[in-house]
Design a protein around this motif. Structure first.
Motif, PDB file in Angstrom:
ATOM      1  N   SER A 152     -12.616 -29.179 -42.519  1.00 50.56           N
ATOM      2  CA  SER A 152     -12.756 -28.557 -43.795  1.00 50.56           C
ATOM      3  C   SER A 152     -11.870 -29.060 -44.945  1.00 50.56           C
ATOM      4  O   SER A 152     -11.744 -28.773 -46.019  1.00 50.56           O
ATOM      5  CB  SER A 152     -11.662 -27.051 -43.678  1.00 50.56           C
ATOM      6  OG  SER A 152     -10.448 -27.045 -42.926  1.00 50.56           O
ATOM      7  N   SER A 153     -11.101 -30.160 -44.488  1.00 51.19           N
ATOM      8  CA  SER A 153     -10.463 -30.988 -45.391  1.00 51.19           C
ATOM      9  C   SER A 153     -11.448 -32.324 -45.740  1.00 51.19           C
ATOM     10  O   SER A 153     -12.231 -32.768 -45.026  1.00 51.19           O
ATOM     11  CB  SER A 153      -9.123 -31.360 -44.814  1.00 51.19           C
ATOM     12  OG  SER A 153      -9.008 -32.172 -43.730  1.00 51.19           O
ATOM     13  N   SER A 154     -10.725 -33.198 -46.781  1.00 52.23           N
ATOM     14  CA  SER A 154     -11.395 -34.401 -46.927  1.00 52.23           C
ATOM     15  C   SER A 154     -10.977 -35.738 -46.079  1.00 52.23           C
ATOM     16  O   SER A 154     -11.976 -36.612 -46.265  1.00 52.23           O
ATOM     17  CB  SER A 154     -11.212 -34.745 -48.514  1.00 52.23           C
ATOM     18  OG  SER A 154      -9.505 -34.967 -48.580  1.00 52.23           O
ATOM     19  N   ARG A 366     -17.811 -32.686 -43.295  1.00 49.83           N
ATOM     20  CA  ARG A 366     -16.997 -31.562 -43.796  1.00 49.83           C
ATOM     21  C   ARG A 366     -17.850 -30.131 -44.029  1.00 49.83           C
ATOM     22  O   ARG A 366     -18.818 -30.636 -44.519  1.00 49.83           O
ATOM     23  CB  ARG A 366     -16.738 -32.093 -45.194  1.00 49.83           C
ATOM     24  CG  ARG A 366     -15.638 -31.020 -46.121  1.00 49.83           C
ATOM     25  CD  ARG A 366     -15.141 -31.557 -47.249  1.00 49.83           C
ATOM     26  NE  ARG A 366     -14.134 -30.609 -47.767  1.00 49.83           N
ATOM     27  CZ  ARG A 366     -13.521 -30.794 -49.201  1.00 49.83           C
ATOM     28  NH1 ARG A 366     -13.650 -32.042 -49.645  1.00 49.83           N
ATOM     29  NH2 ARG A 366     -12.784 -29.605 -49.500  1.00 49.83           N
TER      30      ARG A 366
END
Length: 408
Positions: A152-154, A366
Protein backbone atom coordinates in the motif's frame (compact mmCIF):
# COMPACT_ATOMS: atom_id res chain seq x y z
CA UNK A 1 4.07 -31.79 -44.55
CA UNK A 2 3.62 -28.56 -46.49
CA UNK A 3 -0.12 -28.55 -45.72
CA UNK A 4 0.56 -29.12 -42.02
CA UNK A 5 3.12 -26.30 -41.92
CA UNK A 6 0.73 -23.92 -43.68
CA UNK A 7 -2.11 -24.79 -41.29
CA UNK A 8 0.07 -24.13 -38.26
CA UNK A 9 1.40 -20.89 -39.73
CA UNK A 10 -2.20 -19.76 -40.29
CA UNK A 11 -2.95 -20.45 -36.63
CA UNK A 12 -0.10 -18.13 -35.68
CA UNK A 13 -1.63 -15.27 -37.65
CA UNK A 14 -5.32 -15.66 -36.80
CA UNK A 15 -7.18 -14.78 -33.62
CA UNK A 16 -9.74 -17.55 -34.15
CA UNK A 17 -9.90 -20.02 -31.27
CA UNK A 18 -8.52 -23.40 -32.35
CA UNK A 19 -9.66 -26.88 -31.41
CA UNK A 20 -7.25 -27.91 -28.66
CA UNK A 21 -7.04 -31.63 -29.48
CA UNK A 22 -6.52 -31.06 -33.19
CA UNK A 23 -3.92 -28.36 -32.56
CA UNK A 24 -2.08 -30.55 -30.06
CA UNK A 25 -1.93 -33.36 -32.62
CA UNK A 26 -0.57 -31.01 -35.26
CA UNK A 27 1.95 -29.60 -32.78
CA UNK A 28 3.36 -33.04 -32.00
CA UNK A 29 3.38 -34.00 -35.70
CA UNK A 30 5.26 -30.81 -36.52
CA UNK A 31 7.82 -31.53 -33.79
CA UNK A 32 8.45 -35.03 -35.15
CA UNK A 33 8.92 -33.55 -38.64
CA UNK A 34 11.20 -30.89 -37.14
CA UNK A 35 13.41 -33.60 -35.62
CA UNK A 36 13.57 -35.55 -38.91
CA UNK A 37 14.44 -32.39 -40.85
CA UNK A 38 17.11 -31.32 -38.38
CA UNK A 39 18.62 -34.82 -38.39
CA UNK A 40 18.86 -34.50 -42.16
CA UNK A 41 20.50 -31.09 -41.80
CA UNK A 42 23.10 -32.53 -39.42
CA UNK A 43 23.89 -35.34 -41.86
CA UNK A 44 24.32 -32.80 -44.65
CA UNK A 45 26.71 -30.82 -42.45
CA UNK A 46 28.76 -33.94 -41.74
CA UNK A 47 28.83 -35.00 -45.38
CA UNK A 48 29.30 -31.71 -47.23
CA UNK A 49 30.17 -29.19 -44.51
CA UNK A 50 27.03 -27.16 -45.27
CA UNK A 51 23.29 -27.72 -45.16
CA UNK A 52 21.05 -27.44 -48.20
CA UNK A 53 19.24 -24.08 -48.42
CA UNK A 54 15.88 -25.84 -48.85
CA UNK A 55 16.50 -27.82 -45.67
CA UNK A 56 17.34 -24.65 -43.73
CA UNK A 57 14.22 -22.94 -45.08
CA UNK A 58 12.02 -25.90 -44.13
CA UNK A 59 13.52 -25.95 -40.64
CA UNK A 60 12.83 -22.23 -40.25
CA UNK A 61 9.21 -22.71 -41.31
CA UNK A 62 8.80 -25.60 -38.91
CA UNK A 63 10.16 -23.41 -36.11
CA UNK A 64 7.51 -20.80 -36.92
CA UNK A 65 4.85 -23.49 -37.15
CA UNK A 66 5.71 -24.84 -33.70
CA UNK A 67 5.51 -21.34 -32.25
CA UNK A 68 2.19 -20.73 -33.97
CA UNK A 69 0.57 -23.95 -32.77
CA UNK A 70 1.67 -23.30 -29.20
CA UNK A 71 0.38 -19.72 -29.31
CA UNK A 72 -2.98 -20.96 -30.62
CA UNK A 73 -3.28 -23.49 -27.78
CA UNK A 74 -2.42 -20.85 -25.20
CA UNK A 75 -5.06 -18.46 -26.60
CA UNK A 76 -7.71 -21.14 -26.24
CA UNK A 77 -6.65 -21.90 -22.66
CA UNK A 78 -6.81 -18.18 -21.79
CA UNK A 79 -10.28 -17.80 -23.29
CA UNK A 80 -11.62 -20.79 -21.35
CA UNK A 81 -10.14 -19.51 -18.10
CA UNK A 82 -11.58 -16.00 -18.43
CA UNK A 83 -13.97 -15.29 -15.52
CA UNK A 84 -17.06 -13.10 -15.66
CA UNK A 85 -16.84 -9.65 -14.11
CA UNK A 86 -20.37 -9.50 -12.75
CA UNK A 87 -19.70 -10.67 -9.19
CA UNK A 88 -19.99 -7.18 -7.69
CA UNK A 89 -17.63 -5.35 -5.35
CA UNK A 90 -17.86 -6.78 -1.79
CA UNK A 91 -16.17 -3.77 -0.17
CA UNK A 92 -18.05 -1.04 -2.03
CA UNK A 93 -21.08 -2.87 -3.42
CA UNK A 94 -22.67 -2.80 -6.84
CA UNK A 95 -23.51 0.87 -6.30
CA UNK A 96 -19.86 1.82 -6.82
CA UNK A 97 -19.56 -0.42 -9.87
CA UNK A 98 -22.64 1.21 -11.40
CA UNK A 99 -21.33 4.68 -10.55
CA UNK A 100 -17.94 3.86 -12.08
CA UNK A 101 -19.67 2.64 -15.24
CA UNK A 102 -21.61 5.91 -15.42
CA UNK A 103 -18.36 7.85 -15.01
CA UNK A 104 -16.63 5.96 -17.83
CA UNK A 105 -19.61 6.18 -20.18
CA UNK A 106 -20.97 9.65 -19.47
CA UNK A 107 -18.52 11.39 -17.14
CA UNK A 108 -20.92 11.37 -14.16
CA UNK A 109 -18.95 11.54 -10.89
CA UNK A 110 -21.62 11.15 -8.22
CA UNK A 111 -21.10 8.43 -5.60
CA UNK A 112 -17.44 8.05 -6.62
CA UNK A 113 -15.86 9.97 -3.75
CA UNK A 114 -14.78 6.78 -1.93
CA UNK A 115 -12.73 5.82 -4.95
CA UNK A 116 -11.17 9.19 -5.71
CA UNK A 117 -7.44 9.60 -6.13
CA UNK A 118 -5.52 12.66 -4.99
CA UNK A 119 -3.55 12.61 -8.26
CA UNK A 120 -6.74 12.63 -10.34
CA UNK A 121 -9.04 9.87 -11.54
CA UNK A 122 -10.90 7.10 -9.77
CA UNK A 123 -10.14 3.58 -8.64
CA UNK A 124 -11.52 0.85 -10.85
CA UNK A 125 -13.83 -1.68 -9.15
CA UNK A 126 -12.08 -4.55 -7.39
CA UNK A 127 -13.10 -7.21 -9.91
CA UNK A 128 -11.70 -5.12 -12.78
CA UNK A 129 -8.39 -4.62 -10.96
CA UNK A 130 -8.26 -8.35 -10.23
CA UNK A 131 -8.92 -9.15 -13.88
CA UNK A 132 -6.14 -6.80 -15.02
CA UNK A 133 -3.63 -8.39 -12.64
CA UNK A 134 -4.77 -11.91 -13.57
CA UNK A 135 -4.27 -11.23 -17.25
CA UNK A 136 -0.91 -9.62 -16.60
CA UNK A 137 0.17 -12.85 -14.93
CA UNK A 138 -1.04 -14.77 -17.98
CA UNK A 139 0.66 -12.64 -20.65
CA UNK A 140 3.68 -11.21 -18.79
CA UNK A 141 6.18 -14.10 -18.72
CA UNK A 142 8.44 -12.79 -15.93
CA UNK A 143 5.52 -11.86 -13.67
CA UNK A 144 4.16 -15.39 -14.14
CA UNK A 145 7.29 -16.99 -12.64
CA UNK A 146 8.40 -14.29 -10.17
CA UNK A 147 7.20 -13.59 -6.64
CA UNK A 148 4.52 -10.89 -6.47
CA UNK A 149 3.91 -8.74 -3.40
CA UNK A 150 0.98 -6.32 -3.00
CA UNK A 151 1.79 -3.21 -0.97
CA UNK A 152 0.00 0.00 0.00
CA UNK A 153 3.08 2.27 0.10
CA UNK A 154 5.32 3.56 -2.67
CA UNK A 155 8.42 1.64 -1.46
CA UNK A 156 8.70 -1.91 -0.16
CA UNK A 157 11.76 -2.65 1.98
CA UNK A 158 12.73 -6.33 2.14
CA UNK A 159 15.25 -7.49 4.76
CA UNK A 160 17.74 -10.11 3.52
CA UNK A 161 20.28 -12.19 5.43
CA UNK A 162 23.71 -12.06 3.82
CA UNK A 163 25.44 -14.30 6.36
CA UNK A 164 23.81 -16.30 9.11
CA UNK A 165 25.02 -16.57 12.72
CA UNK A 166 28.03 -18.83 13.26
CA UNK A 167 27.15 -22.29 14.63
CA UNK A 168 29.11 -25.42 15.46
CA UNK A 169 29.30 -28.72 17.33
CA UNK A 170 30.64 -28.89 20.89
CA UNK A 171 30.98 -31.49 23.62
CA UNK A 172 28.42 -31.57 26.41
CA UNK A 173 30.66 -29.87 28.95
CA UNK A 174 32.92 -27.91 26.62
CA UNK A 175 33.05 -24.14 26.58
CA UNK A 176 30.84 -22.36 24.07
CA UNK A 177 32.95 -19.79 22.22
CA UNK A 178 31.23 -16.59 21.23
CA UNK A 179 29.82 -16.75 17.69
CA UNK A 180 29.69 -14.01 15.11
CA UNK A 181 26.31 -12.41 14.56
CA UNK A 182 24.37 -12.65 11.33
CA UNK A 183 24.59 -9.89 8.73
CA UNK A 184 21.29 -8.39 7.62
CA UNK A 185 20.80 -5.93 4.81
CA UNK A 186 17.70 -4.46 3.19
CA UNK A 187 16.72 -4.08 -0.45
CA UNK A 188 14.32 -1.29 -1.41
CA UNK A 189 11.80 -1.90 -4.19
CA UNK A 190 10.33 1.43 -5.31
CA UNK A 191 7.13 1.44 -7.37
CA UNK A 192 6.87 3.54 -10.53
CA UNK A 193 3.85 4.60 -12.53
CA UNK A 194 2.87 2.52 -15.53
CA UNK A 195 0.18 3.94 -17.79
CA UNK A 196 -1.94 3.16 -20.81
CA UNK A 197 -4.42 5.41 -22.62
CA UNK A 198 -7.11 3.46 -24.48
CA UNK A 199 -9.58 5.44 -26.57
CA UNK A 200 -13.25 4.89 -27.35
CA UNK A 201 -15.98 6.61 -29.32
CA UNK A 202 -19.04 8.05 -27.63
CA UNK A 203 -21.24 5.66 -29.62
CA UNK A 204 -19.31 2.69 -28.26
CA UNK A 205 -19.63 3.95 -24.68
CA UNK A 206 -23.36 4.59 -25.11
CA UNK A 207 -23.91 0.92 -25.96
CA UNK A 208 -25.78 -0.52 -22.98
CA UNK A 209 -24.25 -3.97 -23.56
CA UNK A 210 -20.68 -2.71 -23.01
CA UNK A 211 -19.11 -3.92 -19.76
CA UNK A 212 -16.71 -1.04 -19.14
CA UNK A 213 -14.67 -2.99 -16.59
CA UNK A 214 -14.09 -5.81 -19.06
CA UNK A 215 -13.31 -3.32 -21.83
CA UNK A 216 -10.69 -1.48 -19.75
CA UNK A 217 -9.07 -4.79 -18.75
CA UNK A 218 -9.01 -5.89 -22.41
CA UNK A 219 -7.45 -2.63 -23.56
CA UNK A 220 -4.73 -2.10 -20.98
CA UNK A 221 -3.51 -5.59 -20.09
CA UNK A 222 -1.35 -6.14 -23.19
CA UNK A 223 0.11 -2.61 -23.04
CA UNK A 224 0.93 -3.04 -19.34
CA UNK A 225 2.39 -6.52 -19.90
CA UNK A 226 4.69 -5.44 -22.72
CA UNK A 227 6.07 -2.47 -20.81
CA UNK A 228 6.59 -4.20 -17.49
CA UNK A 229 8.15 -7.33 -19.03
CA UNK A 230 10.75 -5.19 -20.79
CA UNK A 231 11.52 -3.51 -17.46
CA UNK A 232 11.68 -6.80 -15.50
CA UNK A 233 14.28 -8.07 -17.98
CA UNK A 234 16.48 -5.04 -18.63
CA UNK A 235 14.97 -1.95 -16.97
CA UNK A 236 17.52 0.46 -15.49
CA UNK A 237 15.55 1.14 -12.30
CA UNK A 238 14.94 4.82 -13.10
CA UNK A 239 11.16 5.44 -13.07
CA UNK A 240 10.72 1.75 -13.80
CA UNK A 241 11.60 -1.62 -12.21
CA UNK A 242 15.20 -2.83 -12.40
CA UNK A 243 15.66 -5.86 -14.62
CA UNK A 244 17.77 -8.86 -13.72
CA UNK A 245 19.98 -8.28 -16.80
CA UNK A 246 20.67 -4.73 -15.60
CA UNK A 247 22.43 -6.02 -12.48
CA UNK A 248 26.23 -6.27 -12.45
CA UNK A 249 27.28 -9.51 -14.17
CA UNK A 250 30.40 -11.46 -13.20
CA UNK A 251 31.87 -14.84 -14.10
CA UNK A 252 30.39 -17.49 -11.84
CA UNK A 253 33.82 -18.22 -10.33
CA UNK A 254 33.87 -14.62 -9.02
CA UNK A 255 30.24 -14.48 -7.89
CA UNK A 256 29.36 -12.29 -4.90
CA UNK A 257 26.14 -10.98 -3.42
CA UNK A 258 24.55 -8.10 -5.42
CA UNK A 259 25.91 -9.58 -8.70
CA UNK A 260 24.50 -12.08 -11.22
CA UNK A 261 26.82 -14.94 -12.15
CA UNK A 262 27.33 -16.14 -15.71
CA UNK A 263 29.01 -18.97 -17.57
CA UNK A 264 30.69 -18.27 -20.92
CA UNK A 265 30.20 -20.43 -24.02
CA UNK A 266 33.89 -20.01 -24.87
CA UNK A 267 33.06 -18.60 -28.32
CA UNK A 268 32.12 -14.99 -28.97
CA UNK A 269 28.56 -14.84 -30.28
CA UNK A 270 28.14 -18.58 -30.81
CA UNK A 271 27.79 -22.00 -29.25
CA UNK A 272 30.94 -24.05 -28.61
CA UNK A 273 32.30 -25.76 -31.72
CA UNK A 274 31.70 -29.23 -30.25
CA UNK A 275 29.38 -30.68 -27.60
CA UNK A 276 27.19 -27.59 -27.73
CA UNK A 277 24.75 -28.81 -25.11
CA UNK A 278 27.46 -29.21 -22.46
CA UNK A 279 27.31 -25.51 -21.61
CA UNK A 280 23.60 -25.87 -20.81
CA UNK A 281 24.36 -28.78 -18.50
CA UNK A 282 27.05 -26.68 -16.82
CA UNK A 283 24.58 -23.82 -16.39
CA UNK A 284 22.03 -26.10 -14.75
CA UNK A 285 24.57 -27.28 -12.21
CA UNK A 286 25.92 -23.79 -11.58
CA UNK A 287 22.64 -23.34 -9.72
CA UNK A 288 22.46 -24.76 -6.21
CA UNK A 289 20.21 -27.78 -5.67
CA UNK A 290 17.70 -25.82 -3.60
CA UNK A 291 17.05 -23.48 -6.50
CA UNK A 292 17.02 -26.12 -9.25
CA UNK A 293 13.83 -27.73 -7.97
CA UNK A 294 11.68 -24.84 -9.27
CA UNK A 295 14.00 -23.45 -11.94
CA UNK A 296 12.98 -22.19 -15.38
CA UNK A 297 14.78 -21.22 -18.56
CA UNK A 298 14.12 -17.73 -19.92
CA UNK A 299 14.95 -16.80 -23.53
CA UNK A 300 13.34 -15.24 -26.58
CA UNK A 301 11.84 -16.97 -29.60
CA UNK A 302 14.95 -16.78 -31.80
CA UNK A 303 17.14 -18.31 -29.11
CA UNK A 304 14.58 -21.03 -28.51
CA UNK A 305 14.71 -21.81 -32.23
CA UNK A 306 18.46 -22.38 -31.90
CA UNK A 307 18.09 -24.46 -28.74
CA UNK A 308 15.55 -26.75 -30.44
CA UNK A 309 18.32 -28.16 -32.63
CA UNK A 310 20.52 -29.31 -29.74
CA UNK A 311 20.89 -32.96 -28.69
CA UNK A 312 22.45 -34.74 -25.74
CA UNK A 313 25.29 -37.29 -25.98
CA UNK A 314 22.79 -40.07 -26.75
CA UNK A 315 21.24 -38.16 -29.67
CA UNK A 316 18.04 -37.14 -27.83
CA UNK A 317 16.65 -33.68 -28.39
CA UNK A 318 16.90 -31.48 -25.30
CA UNK A 319 13.81 -29.41 -26.15
CA UNK A 320 10.27 -30.84 -25.89
CA UNK A 321 6.98 -29.07 -26.72
CA UNK A 322 4.28 -28.48 -24.11
CA UNK A 323 1.89 -31.40 -24.39
CA UNK A 324 -1.27 -29.54 -23.33
CA UNK A 325 -2.93 -26.14 -23.73
CA UNK A 326 -1.24 -23.71 -21.37
CA UNK A 327 1.72 -26.05 -20.73
CA UNK A 328 5.18 -24.68 -21.38
CA UNK A 329 7.85 -26.30 -23.49
CA UNK A 330 10.68 -27.91 -21.54
CA UNK A 331 14.44 -27.91 -21.97
CA UNK A 332 16.32 -30.71 -20.21
CA UNK A 333 13.20 -31.28 -18.10
CA UNK A 334 12.89 -27.66 -16.91
CA UNK A 335 10.13 -25.31 -18.06
CA UNK A 336 11.09 -22.86 -20.80
CA UNK A 337 9.60 -19.37 -20.55
CA UNK A 338 9.58 -17.28 -23.72
CA UNK A 339 10.34 -13.59 -23.10
CA UNK A 340 10.81 -11.57 -26.28
CA UNK A 341 12.71 -8.85 -24.41
CA UNK A 342 15.65 -11.19 -23.81
CA UNK A 343 18.54 -10.35 -26.19
CA UNK A 344 19.33 -12.41 -29.29
CA UNK A 345 22.43 -14.59 -29.46
CA UNK A 346 25.34 -12.27 -30.25
CA UNK A 347 28.85 -11.33 -29.21
CA UNK A 348 28.92 -10.74 -25.47
CA UNK A 349 25.16 -11.06 -24.97
CA UNK A 350 23.38 -13.09 -22.27
CA UNK A 351 20.34 -14.45 -24.14
CA UNK A 352 19.69 -17.38 -21.78
CA UNK A 353 18.82 -17.16 -18.09
CA UNK A 354 18.25 -20.12 -15.79
CA UNK A 355 17.07 -19.98 -12.22
CA UNK A 356 14.36 -20.04 -9.60
CA UNK A 357 12.70 -16.73 -10.41
CA UNK A 358 10.14 -17.19 -7.64
CA UNK A 359 12.98 -16.77 -5.17
CA UNK A 360 15.21 -14.66 -7.37
CA UNK A 361 12.96 -11.84 -8.64
CA UNK A 362 10.29 -9.82 -6.81
CA UNK A 363 7.46 -7.87 -8.46
CA UNK A 364 5.86 -5.23 -6.23
CA UNK A 365 2.31 -4.07 -7.03
CA UNK A 366 0.89 -1.04 -5.28
CA UNK A 367 -2.79 -1.72 -4.78
CA UNK A 368 -5.22 0.16 -6.99
CA UNK A 369 -5.67 0.89 -10.70
CA UNK A 370 -6.80 4.44 -11.49
CA UNK A 371 -8.75 5.76 -14.47
CA UNK A 372 -9.04 9.42 -15.51
CA UNK A 373 -11.59 10.22 -18.22
CA UNK A 374 -10.48 12.76 -20.85
CA UNK A 375 -13.14 13.71 -23.44
CA UNK A 376 -11.30 16.83 -24.64
CA UNK A 377 -7.78 16.01 -25.85
CA UNK A 378 -8.65 13.83 -28.86
CA UNK A 379 -12.18 14.70 -29.94
CA UNK A 380 -14.33 12.89 -31.03
CA UNK A 381 -12.63 10.14 -29.03
CA UNK A 382 -12.70 9.79 -25.27
CA UNK A 383 -9.34 8.88 -23.72
CA UNK A 384 -8.96 6.93 -20.49
CA UNK A 385 -5.66 7.60 -18.74
CA UNK A 386 -5.22 4.33 -16.82
CA UNK A 387 -2.39 3.96 -14.33
CA UNK A 388 -0.99 1.44 -11.89
CA UNK A 389 2.18 1.48 -9.81
CA UNK A 390 4.60 -1.42 -10.07
CA UNK A 391 8.20 -2.07 -9.06
CA UNK A 392 10.58 -4.97 -9.23
CA UNK A 393 14.11 -6.19 -8.83
CA UNK A 394 16.35 -9.09 -7.90
CA UNK A 395 15.81 -10.23 -4.33
CA UNK A 396 18.17 -13.26 -4.29
CA UNK A 397 21.26 -12.86 -6.46
CA UNK A 398 22.20 -16.54 -6.11
CA UNK A 399 18.94 -17.79 -7.64
CA UNK A 400 19.54 -16.67 -11.26
CA UNK A 401 22.41 -17.61 -13.59
CA UNK A 402 23.15 -16.48 -17.15
CA UNK A 403 24.76 -17.99 -20.23
CA UNK A 404 27.03 -15.48 -21.94
CA UNK A 405 28.02 -15.95 -25.57
CA UNK A 406 31.62 -14.81 -25.17
CA UNK A 407 35.12 -16.23 -25.09
CA UNK A 408 35.39 -15.64 -21.34
Amino acid sequence: MTDLTERLENKASTAAAPDSEATLGELMSAFEEFKRTNDGRLKELEKRGAADALTEDKLSRLNQALDGAKAAMDRLALERARPALEAGRPEQGDEYKDAFSAYVKRGEEKALSIGSNADGGYLVPTETETEILRRLAAVSPIRAIASVRNVSSSVYRKPVTLTGPAVGWVAETAARPQTTSQTIDAIDFATAELYAMPAATSAFLDDAAVDVGQWIADEVNTAFAEQETAAFVSGNGTNKPKGFLAETQVAEANWAWDKIGYLATGVSGDWPAGDESDVLVDLVYALKAGYRQNASWVMNRKTQGSVRKLKDAEGNYLWSPGAAAGAKATLMGFELVEAEDMPDIGAGTTPIAFGDFRRGYLVVDRMGVNVLRDPYSAKPYVLFYTTKRVGGGVQDFDAIKLLKFSAS
